[in-house]
Design a protein around this motif. Structure first.
Motif, mmCIF file in Angstrom:
data_model
loop_
_atom_site.group_PDB
_atom_site.id
_atom_site.type_symbol
_atom_site.label_atom_id
_atom_site.label_comp_id
_atom_site.label_asym_id
_atom_site.label_seq_id
_atom_site.Cartn_x
_atom_site.Cartn_y
_atom_site.Cartn_z
ATOM 1 N N ILE A 41 0.842 -1.204 0.000
ATOM 2 C CA ILE A 41 0.000 0.000 0.000
ATOM 3 C C ILE A 41 0.877 1.254 0.000
ATOM 4 N N GLY A 42 0.257 2.397 -0.252
ATOM 5 C CA GLY A 42 1.015 3.652 -0.401
ATOM 6 C C GLY A 42 1.453 4.260 0.923
ATOM 7 N N ASN A 43 2.137 3.478 1.736
ATOM 8 C CA ASN A 43 2.621 3.990 3.019
ATOM 9 C C ASN A 43 3.962 4.678 2.792
ATOM 10 N N PRO A 44 4.102 5.950 3.187
ATOM 11 C CA PRO A 44 5.405 6.598 2.972
ATOM 12 C C PRO A 44 6.502 5.841 3.717
ATOM 13 N N VAL A 45 7.676 5.692 3.075
ATOM 14 C CA VAL A 45 8.775 5.008 3.772
ATOM 15 C C VAL A 45 9.599 6.000 4.584
ATOM 16 N N VAL A 46 9.416 7.299 4.316
ATOM 17 C CA VAL A 46 10.191 8.311 5.064
ATOM 18 C C VAL A 46 9.399 8.750 6.302
ATOM 19 N N GLU A 47 10.103 9.335 7.258
ATOM 20 C CA GLU A 47 9.437 9.882 8.448
ATOM 21 C C GLU A 47 9.008 11.327 8.148
ATOM 22 N N PRO A 48 8.049 11.869 8.906
ATOM 23 C CA PRO A 48 7.657 13.272 8.686
ATOM 24 C C PRO A 48 8.848 14.212 8.874
ATOM 25 N N PRO A 49 8.818 15.394 8.252
ATOM 26 C CA PRO A 49 9.942 16.333 8.368
ATOM 27 C C PRO A 49 10.147 16.807 9.814
ATOM 28 N N LEU A 246 3.635 15.238 3.901
ATOM 29 C CA LEU A 246 4.209 15.335 5.250
ATOM 30 C C LEU A 246 4.328 13.940 5.892
ATOM 31 N N ALA A 247 4.089 12.897 5.104
ATOM 32 C CA ALA A 247 4.202 11.511 5.587
ATOM 33 C C ALA A 247 3.334 11.255 6.823
ATOM 34 N N LEU A 248 2.053 11.631 6.732
ATOM 35 C CA LEU A 248 1.146 11.559 7.877
ATOM 36 C C LEU A 248 -0.119 10.736 7.613
ATOM 37 N N PRO A 249 -0.057 9.638 6.855
ATOM 38 C CA PRO A 249 -1.324 9.011 6.459
ATOM 39 C C PRO A 249 -2.157 8.506 7.632
#
Ligand SMILES: Cc1ncc(COP(=O)(O)O)c(C=O)c1O
Length: 344
Positions: A41-49, A246-249
């Motif tokens: 699924i489209g989960n960001p691999v990076v952490e939020p800024p 912002l990698a916040l799903p």
């Protein structure tokens, strides 16, 4: 049987991506998180800024009175103004908070827009391949999904769009940067799309809404600029979120922006605010609205994603896959490589 036939059918047909994600989680528990590469699924691999954590700490140390209470269903006016300000800069159209509603992610935004627009049996056009949840969202609000093909580079075929539009067509959903292909539509295509919709509206005497799903608008590579949709068609609505930029799903924060020049703009905004309420969202999460207010011009590191894109693309091509090089988002849509002798 207690469960509706429609939902049972949709659960069977449409849950395989989620099942892959759950299988990945099981494998991680069994084998270790470092041994499983979950591309489901489209989960960001990076952490939020970093700025997001700073802002979170600032809010925790200086809580605002009433900051966790109910609010207007549209969201805080100052958060909506911050989103409007950022959109005005990016889109070249002047927005105010009156054109913006905060939502529970882009998924919430799309459901609210479809709920507001659709009469039973009205049609919504999507371009294949598309984010599979669109079919469920359209069905949630008693609409019918019509699928229009794209060409070999995943660009919508406007001739096919033209022949699919009927008097029952209420909306077209476009998604650029695209999930699952990574393609970014250029200005020329968006202008032509607007002209097709405008001509069809005139011919049929209807309004056809262009719903632009911009969950990945800020994730674009190679210095390409995002061409805004608002100038191409008056009846245009952006559904977006901070899930990816912002990698916040998991935090469910997004927004709807309606073209200020949209016909019956104020009625539509009222309907959207009402639907945000009655779908049970009530309002977007309060803490997240406080948080993203100051982060409108902040984005996760594009360089990290671009590096991964380059690595994966380069290696898939070397392995014999053919694929269109993604210009945005974090997806690839390769076709099967040609069979080699050893694989026969
Ligand atoms: C194209 C597209 N639209 C909408 C969404 C939903 O985004 P959100 O998590 O902000 O609801 C996703 C999530 O992956 C997506 O890929």
């Amino acid at each position: 049987m207690s469960i509706s036939d429609n939902i049972r059918q949709r659960m069977i047909q449409g849950s395989w991506i989620r099942r892959m994600f759950e299988e990945g989680n099981m494998l991680k528990q069994k084998l270790g998180a470092d041994k499983v590469f979950d591309l489901s699924i489209g989960n960001p691999v990076v952490e939020p800024p970093r700025e997001l954590h700073q802002e979170l700490q600032r809010l925790a140390k200086n809580p605002l009175p009433g900051m966790h209470r109910y609010m207007e269903n549209a969201g805080y006016a100052d958060t909506r103004s911050a989103v409007a300000e950022q959109l005005s800069q990016e889109m070249g159209v002047k927005f105010s908070h009156q054109n913006v509603v905060m939502t529970c992610g882009a998924a919430g935004a799309l459901n609210v827009v479809l709920k507001s627009l659709l009469n039973p049996g009205e049609e919504v056009i999507v371009f294949a391949p598309y984010f599979l949840e669109y079919g469920n969202y359209i069905d949630n609000h008693n609409g019918i999904t019509r699928v229009v093909p794209t060409d070999e580079t995943f660009i919508p075929r406007l001739d096919a769009l033209e022949s699919t539009i009927t008097a029952r067509t209420k909306a077209v959903i476009m998604n650029s940067p695209n999930n699952p292909t990574g393609v970014v539509y250029n200005q020329d295509l968006i202008d032509k799309l607007g002209r097709v919709l405008g001509a069809k509206e005139k011919q049929l005497g209807t309004h056809i809404y262009l719903i632009s799903d911009e969950a990945y608008r800020k994730l674009i590579y190679d210095g390409i600029k995002y061409p805004p949709v608002f100038q191409c068609h008056h009846q245009s609505i952006v559904a977006s979120s901070h899930s990816k930029d912002l990698a916040l799903p998991g935090e469910r924060i997004g927004y709807i922006a309606v073209n200020p020049d949209c016909f019956e703009h104020d009625d539509l905004m009222e309907a959207i605010i009402f639907c945000n309420r009655i779908l049970g969202f009530v309002n977007a999460p309060a803490l997240m609205q406080h948080l993203v207010r100051k982060l409108q011009d902040v984005t996760v590191s594009l360089a990290d994603y671009q590096k991964k894109r380059d690595f994966l693309y380069g290696n898939l091509v070397k392995m014999g896959y053919s694929l269109v090089k993604p210009q945005g988002a974090f997806y690839m849509f390769p076709s099967r490589p040609p069979r080699t002798r050893s694989s026969l």
